[in-house]
Design an enzyme around this catalytic site. Sequence first.
Site, PDB file in Angstrom:
ATOM      1  CG  ASP A   1      37.135  33.841  41.912  1.00 24.19           C
ATOM      2  OD1 ASP A   1      37.130  34.266  43.173  1.00 24.19           O
ATOM      3  OD2 ASP A   1      37.335  34.332  40.790  1.00 24.19           O
TER       4      ASP A   1
ATOM      5  CG  ASP B   1      39.830  40.200  42.307  1.00 25.15           C
ATOM      6  OD1 ASP B   1      40.670  39.314  42.234  1.00 25.15           O
ATOM      7  OD2 ASP B   1      38.538  40.268  42.067  1.00 25.15           O
TER       8      ASP B   1
END
Length: 684
Positions: A485, A427
Amino acid sequence: MIQYLRASGVSLVIDARPGTTPAVLHWGRDLGDLDETALAAFADSVAASVPPSAIDEPLRLTLLPSFADGWSGRPAIEYSAPTGWARTGDVAEGAVEFGPLDAATDIELTPEGVLRVRHRLQNRSDVSVGLHAASIVLPVPSRARELLDFSGLWAHERRPQRITPGHGVWSRESRHGRPGHDDPYLVVAGTPGFGFESGEVWATHIAWSGDRVQWFERSSLGPTTLGGGELLAPGELTLEPGDEYTSPWVVGVWSDAGLDGVSDRLHPWIRSWSTIDRPRPLMLNTWEAVYFEHSLEGLQPLIDAAARVGVERFVLDDGWFVGRNNDRTSLGDWFVDETKWPGGLSPLIEKVHAGGMEFGLWFEPEMVSPESELARTHPDWILSDVRASTWRHQHVLDLANPDVFDYIFGRLDALLGEYAIAYVKWDHNRDVLAPGAHAQTAALYRLIDAVRAAHPGVEIESCASGGGRIDLGILPRTDRVWTSDTNDPLERQLIQRYSSLLVPPEYLGGHLGDARAHTTGRTSSLAFRLATAFFGSAGIEWDLTEATDAELDVITAWATAYRERRALLHSGRVVRADAADEATLVHGVVAPDRSTGLFASVLLAAPEAALPPAVRLPGLDPERTYRVSVLEFGAETPRIDNSQPTWFTEGVTLRGSVLGEVGLPPLLMAPENAVLLEAVAIDA
């Protein structure tokens, strides 16, 4: 010499005759068989007239356009050097002398018809040279008048925007230290009205994961160009005597079959070098199921539910390392939290393996929390200004610092060596917002390459607070990208539609989320969520322990259908139908031999008319006959009709030409829903 490159209906003509700076004379439709005489005649014929109040010879747009050529548009190479060094334009030994720099250009046309161009610069002087730009400038015909690129924001990536520029430059610049959620992604210039199925288009993409610039320019001098490259900050890159710089590849695609034609070239090319070498496992990610609440006892029911529905990879997301109970602490302290995991991660991994699943783990290696042991011990390792605002309560580590690089690699290497981790979710949750994006990006590539070399069996997913770093610089180093997301299927439909223009669906992670979306609060039907997550690298991000037995049965049927059809989903041609009503979408994947196809008929909002447009199924063989039926998993699609079309209940057998040109009467669904259709050739 005049170079003539041809592949898959595309041709490129480059005038590189001795004594001249190379120039692209044609990039587009194949011009057929041209011998040396024909090519020389073509090259001589393109010399334009000399207009009034202009340079006294025909303007020649080279691959390295500059003032010396009479070009007052955006240049390719920009640098600063002591007085006395000026652009000469002389050509020697295959390189153009740009003052103190030697510039050579690499050009490739792949078998799929994808163009790749980059510059290689060397400082041949005895002085330091500040490099400001080494961009690619490609000519396109004046008929490429309409422009498409993309913008967006967190959880709403890849939003298309179309304009018809006049004279001047339409420029898109990214200073995020990553492409960002507003990444222009592809810049597409085409004939007015081009769509997914029709129109002539030229598209460019910058294969670089740091700061970038892309532009479209219509010059009053006449030429129209697409350009782009790495965006270098003032003073960021200095070439000392003898130093070299290689620019990122600029990837270009021409198509006379609209935007789908762009994908038709990019997807096979990407698949030719892809690191993916096995079916994409159905995964479950724990983030929206448990967030930071980690324990073996708490996760055991989720592991059992995942195994029941057929999950093949179980990924433990953020919250497993020491002190990480929220997003304000501990990044950089990559040690297993003994409070949550007193026996380390091995007992959890054993449970996951006992359920027949691989184990994956979340990291954010490029970041550090101010509240962390690492930041307290090594504040000098922080790249971002510690006086500036944090972003998601974190700063950026300076990966170009060898000590930082070694520490991060060491922690990743130790954990991957200690535990049976098959997958890393990598990430990157903030913009860099600091000088040094070039060095940071180059170090990131070295770090991922080092991890992969040390642990070749581990797959890596590129996540950047969702879709903030999806590009052809990161893709060769990863096996999956987190597309966004948001798991809201309504947002996901368009995000996935446009993300797949560049990236094949097997890379694009899409998850089945909770009925109420975490990012938007919108509630969606199970049928819509399942249909949306079906296309791509499918997964689940939902606390399945809260699902009913009936819902688990439906998810099991969906997972089974995914596994049975992923070979098609991840190897076929992606197709998208143009529609007059923007509330309706049709997209699908058709097998390379066109024997089968999977399609989604989607209703995003209330249609313009009581009867929406017909559902056309593009990409099928017009000469073959197909049996079309609904692919159901047991989740009912909410409808508003008083009766259904017969194909929905009974299926239908029709020629591919009819299905592609005329289509089927639409199912009258409630808005924000979808139905899946499967077409199988009756001779298959």
